[in-house]
Design a protein around this motif. Structure first.
Motif, short mmCIF file in Angstrom:
data_model
loop_
_atom_site.label_atom_id
_atom_site.label_comp_id
_atom_site.label_asym_id
_atom_site.label_seq_id
_atom_site.Cartn_x
_atom_site.Cartn_y
_atom_site.Cartn_z
N ASN A 166 -17.81 32.44 12.59
CA ASN A 166 -17.52 32.03 11.21
C ASN A 166 -17.32 33.23 10.29
O ASN A 166 -18.06 33.42 9.32
CB ASN A 166 -18.67 31.14 10.71
N ASN A 170 -16.24 35.91 7.41
CA ASN A 170 -15.85 35.80 6.01
C ASN A 170 -14.56 36.60 5.79
O ASN A 170 -14.01 37.17 6.73
CB ASN A 170 -16.99 36.28 5.08
N TYR A 171 -14.09 36.66 4.53
CA TYR A 171 -12.76 37.26 4.34
C TYR A 171 -12.74 38.76 4.68
O TYR A 171 -11.72 39.27 5.13
CB TYR A 171 -12.19 37.00 2.94
N GLU A 193 -14.60 40.16 7.07
CA GLU A 193 -14.63 40.22 8.55
C GLU A 193 -13.27 39.84 9.13
O GLU A 193 -12.86 40.39 10.15
CB GLU A 193 -15.74 39.30 9.07
N TYR A 216 -9.63 28.68 8.53
CA TYR A 216 -10.42 29.37 7.51
C TYR A 216 -9.71 29.31 6.14
O TYR A 216 -10.33 28.97 5.13
CB TYR A 216 -10.64 30.83 7.95
N HIS A 240 -10.86 27.60 2.49
CA HIS A 240 -11.32 28.47 1.40
C HIS A 240 -10.28 28.80 0.33
O HIS A 240 -10.65 29.22 -0.76
CB HIS A 240 -11.85 29.79 1.98
N TRP A 270 -10.68 30.16 -3.73
CA TRP A 270 -10.40 31.54 -4.18
C TRP A 270 -9.58 31.58 -5.46
O TRP A 270 -9.73 32.48 -6.27
CB TRP A 270 -9.61 32.30 -3.11
#
Length: 518
Positions: A147, A149-150, A152, A193, A197, A201
């Protein structure tokens, strides 16, 4: 079966019999000669992988022989074996393109190492790269499934690009295929993803979001603008992260790379949206509100990127930097490039200079339409190669070289990347529906939900609402959108071309690089 064919030229070859037997024992086929004249005749008639050559021989020296051998076959590697290591001799030898040199007396293992370095270099690099990627494969797999994040995701994509570049050097088709499958899997996860999201954003009061097109200038460009040191903000249109890595060595010849980062292009990953967002510092829905006369939606007549300078100067004022002396140069053809070269010194009196360079985008569009370019750039590796060759010889590179000795800062970025599309998907819409291959908007769009990220309300994606019932759809991974009429023709026409506008790592995660004078 012999590993390789070696020609060993030495007037005292009899004393080297044990060395010859040692190499033959290692699988090399070794042919010996005692003078340079015979060696030149031999390479004219016989295939040779490496020449081992004594420098001091009667009749014609090793260096003279080397020159003649290179005239016969430029690509034959030659190892010079010499009694002395005088500087002049070494300079001459290296200038004559020797592949290696050894000092007498030579040890058999020394010779073997030199041969391995020359002959086996490609194979050893390939094996080492393959084995290193195999070890990394699991780490990448785990990163994809944890999972990310942006930040990563940006890291995962950089690693995939790194391995893609390494594999292209290693020439290992099997491992390249494994890497391609891992990239496909990454794009599949990345699409999920972004679907979860992206809307969060772009909300005006988003708790946390990455730096995106509309915040790039404020956070990654303006902090490096200072009175007295000119800042050049260079935007190369449609430059993927791997293409940046291909042109990086050319930049590095003249500038120090201070910071190499990435940011997220907004959707659609298309020039009219992402580049206007960069220069205005606003999402498209807000550009339309603030500049209703200048903003054009896809279906409206007129140029879509004609007001970038106006947006840019307004953003400077809004951020309290209206007093900076600024220039805005757009290079859309070779003549404008030459004008930039001639004018570059005059730009040094400004605090900030924007240069928009439009080559890579033209290349991707021309590649779709011209058979010869399809042939020249038929995959990522050749696409990178053409980009590198263009940049090296471009007016942009010439212009920057002219000011490389001045104290300047450079921020180089792009507006979006592109992806090589493979899978056609059908979309039905009315005559107002846009013609883009990777995104569409229109009323009553009919599509397969699994192929796209859809926004029934464009405002949720920070986009203008051209008509009531307008919706936007963005193609996932390497999907491209075709209408049902004449479907097979367009499916074949666009397959394997580089397109942009949709959701993929290649289109959305793009470079922003800060450089300083050396």
């Amino acid at each position: 079966m012999a590993l390789a064919k070696i020609l060993w030229v030495d007037d005292e070859i009899e004393s080297l019999q044990s060395q010859k037997l040692f190499l033959q024992g290692k699988g090399y086929e070794v042919h010996t000669l005692t003078n340079g004249f015979d060696a030149i005749d031999y390479v004219k008639e016989n295939p040779v992988d490496v020449v081992l050559m004594d420098e001091t021989m009667p009749g014609i020296t090793g260096l003279e022989t080397l020159t003649k051998i290179k005239e016969v076959n430029q690509s034959i590697p030659v190892v010079l074996i010499t009694k002395n290591e005088t500087e002049n001799l070494m300079d001459d030898a290296i200038g004559s393109q020797i592949s290696d040199y050894l000092i007498k007396p030579v040890n058999p293992n020394q010779v073997l190492l030199s041969l391995k370095k020359i002959i086996d270099n490609k194979r050893l690099v390939s094996e080492k790269t393959t084995s290193a990627y195999q070890q990394q494969f699991r780490n990448l797999f785990m990163a994809l499934n944890s999972n990310p994040n942006y930040n990563e995701w940006m890291d995962i994509y950089k690693k995939l690009v790194y391995w893609e570049l390494e594999m292209s050097k290693a020439d290992s088709p099997e491992m390249s295929e494994v890497l391609q499958q891992q990239k496909n899997e990454a794009n599949n996860e990345f699409f999920k993803y972004i679907s979860r999201h992206y809307a969060g954003w772009v909300k005006p009061k988003a708790a946390e979001s990455p730096i995106m097109s509309h915040s790039l200038f404020q956070f990654k460009v303006l902090p490096h603008a200072e009175k007295g040191t000119p800042l050049f903000f260079i935007l190369i249109d449609n430059l993927r992260f791997d293409q940046w890595k291909a042109i990086q060595p050319v930049f590095a010849d003249n500038f120090r790379i201070a910071e190499e980062e990435s940011f997220y292009a907004i959707l659609p990953t298309a020039t009219q949206y992402s580049r206007n967002a960069i220069f205005s510092g606003l999402m498209p829905i807000d550009i339309e509100k603030k500049f209703p006369k200048q903003w054009k939606n896809d279906h409206e007549e007129g140029g879509k990127n004609l007001h970038e300078e106006e947006f840019f100067r307004e953003q400077l004022r809004r951020l309290g930097k209206g007093d900076l002396k600024a220039s805005f140069t757009k290079v859309l053809n070779h003549q404008a490039g030459q004008e930039l070269v001639n004018n570059i010194h005059n730009l040094l009196q400004n605090d900030i200079n924007v240069i928009v360079y439009n080559f890579v985008d033209m290349l991707s569009h021309a590649r779709t339409e011209m058979e010869v370019l399809k042939e020249l750039a038929n995959d990522e590796k050749s696409y990178r190669s053409i980009t590198a060759s263009w940049f090296e010889h471009s007016p942009l590179n010439q212009a920057l070289k002219k000011i490389a000795d001045k104290k300047i800062n450079i921020v180089m970025a792009t507006d979006h990347g592109s992806i090589r599309v493979q899978k056609p998907a059908k979309v039905i819409g009315d005559k107002e529906t846009t013609t883009n291959i990777r995104y569409k908007h229109g009323r009553n769009l009919n599509f397969e939900p699994k192929d796209v990220l859809a926004f029934r309300d464009p405002a949720e994606a920070g986009l203008p609402v051209p008509n009531v019932n307008s919706s936007f759809i963005f193609a996932r991974e390497d999907v491209y959108l075709c209408y049902p009429n004449n479907y097979n023709y367009y499916a074949n026409y666009y397959r394997n071309t580089f397109q942009h506008g949709g959701v993929s790592l290649e289109e959305m995660i793009i470079p922003v690089v800060r450089m300083t004078s050396k």
